[in-house]
Write a protein that holds these residues in place. Structure first.
Motif: not given
Length: 455
Positions: A40-62
């Motif tokens: 789903g969408v970005y969310g804030v949990h204390d100091q953590s950010v929840t992201i989708s698996k696809q976005r996570y892969q994109e960040l790893l490629v970056a």
């Protein structure tokens, strides 16, 4: 609320990226450093950010783009020998943590090398290699940091899968290089560029293989008990005599199977020489040189079969070392007719071969163990293996008579020979790759830091 969450997530990413660029160190994502995978969408949990698996892969490629700018750590035989003596679980975890940081850097550099190369070199085999290394990078960056025996065992499973996956790299490189030369044709400048990029790539591949094989062997030493005379994959009393005899016997069987006969061989010189080295490296060099010598001897001897008292001449293997402080030298000498003067400049070029394999398509290669010849990578790759720890490989040929190959190996303390990748880092940082520029490979010897205490 969704807009605020997105803005905070974007700020966290930009802040991490900015800090990473300032200190030129790799950054990471995922649960290890404050990011949580979710849907789903970005969310804030204390100091953590929840992201989708696809976005996570994109960040790893970056992240791979950033890591490709980090200089890899050189290793030496002496440091691996000292570190791996009497290995314990603590030793194993230090080694695992080093690989956990070092291998992603090496994988990222290899993945980006072909990705940022000129368009004419981007054949399908080279693209496949780039994808393979990127997948290895993603696997490691998604793995748990090895701070326990269980996590280290999981890392070994990942490394073993990487070794199996990357075993096809040589065949794919041969296929890609042959496709470029046969279908497209290369200018002299493009030929030099291809030679250079393959030298850099294969030298780095040897280094990655050494680190991976060493850790997996150390893992077996700790779990199953240490093998006498070994520190991981490093043999403390490696005997060139024994290794070259094994290589010669293997090649003799290949020669008999494919040509119906084989010359004999003799090993002489300083047969009692022993020194710390990786026997797999020496065995590879020996096999490739002896394949050439055995085949040339058989083919050249055909014209003398009608002469009385004819016999196929032996291939000679001579081992020499003047003192414990000197390099170990091995000469392989044959009576195979030598190399024509017009062809001597081509023997170090990839895909150059005199072997005709009628059963295969011109540009199709598969991984085949135990073949006598065919890909044109054996001789230049053998020289890279010899040079990797500061040695060398040279040829001296007398046309019409035979060829002598001289292998020089460092007895102790050889340091991994790294090719500079400053041009790659510069192209990544400015976002522009000059396709008309030919990169020269500058072999540099760096003073190695202790490989398992990297900051």
């Amino acid at each position: 609320m969704a807009v605020v969450a997105w803005a905070l997530g974007r700020y966290a990413f930009r802040r991490r990226f900015h800090l990473t660029r300032r200190c030129s160190r790799p950054f990471s994502f995922g649960q290890r450093r404050g990011f949580q995978l979710g849907k789903g969408v970005y969310g804030v949990h204390d100091q953590s950010v929840t992201i989708s698996k696809q976005r996570y892969q994109e960040l790893l490629v970056a992240e791979a783009t950033q890591m490709a700018q980090v200089r890899q750590t050189s290793v030496s035989i002496e440091l691996m020998r000292k570190f791996g003596t009497n290995p314990t679980l603590d030793t194993l975890l230090k080694s695992a943590r080093f690989l956990y940081k070092e291998l992603p850097v090496r994988y990222a550099i290899r993945a980006k090398e072909f990705e940022l190369a000129p368009s004419w070199i981007k054949t399908q085999p080279f693209k496949q290699i780039s994808d393979m290394y990127m997948q290895c990078f993603l696997d490691l960056r998604s793995a748990q940091e090895p701070n326990s025996a269980r996590a280290e065992e999981k890392l070994c499973e990942v490394l073993s899968s990487h070794k199996e996956r990357l075993a096809l790299v040589i065949s794919l490189l041969a296929e890609g290089a042959t496709e470029l030369k046969s279908k497209r044709g290369l200018t002299p400048g493009e030929e030099e560029y291809l030679q250079d990029i393959l030298d850099r790539f294969l030298t780095a591949r040897i280094g990655t293989s050494v680190l991976t094989s060493q850790h997996l062997a150390l893992h077996e030493d700790v779990v199953d008990g240490r093998r006498n005379g070994y520190v991981g994959a490093l043999q403390l009393d490696c005997s060139p005599d024994r290794v070259f005899r094994d290589a010669a016997e293997s090649v003799r069987l290949m020669c008999q199977r494919e040509l119906g006969q084989a010359p004999g061989f003799v090993v002489k010189g300083h047969l009692d020489v022993k020194f710390p080295y990786f026997p797999a490296h020496i065995h590879y060099i020996g096999c490739e040189l002896l394949k050439n010598s055995f085949r040339a001897t058989i083919e050249h001897s055909v014209q003398f079969r009608g002469e009385p008292n004819f016999s196929i001449p032996n291939v000679e293997i001579v081992i020499g070392a003047s003192s414990e402080d000197e390099d170990v030298c091995i000469m392989i000498r044959d009576r195979g007719g030598g190399i024509p003067s017009s062809a001597q400049k081509d023997v170090w070029r990839y895909t150059h071969t005199t072997w005709d394999s009628p059963g295969e398509e011109e540009t199709h290669y598969t991984r085949r163990d135990g073949i006598l010849a065919g890909k044109g990578f054996g001789l230049p790759l053998s020289r890279l293996y010899a040079r990797f720890f500061g040695g060398d490989l040279e040829l001296c040929s007398l046309a019409g008579i035979g060829t002598a190959a001289y292998v020089r190996l460092k007895r102790l303390g050889g340091v991994e020979q790294n090719h500079s990748h400053n041009d790659l880092a510069r192209s990544l940082s400015v976002g522009n790759y000059h396709q008309d520029r030919l990169h020269a490979a500058f072999p540099q010897t760096f003073t190695p830091r202790y490989p398992f205490e990297r900051d």
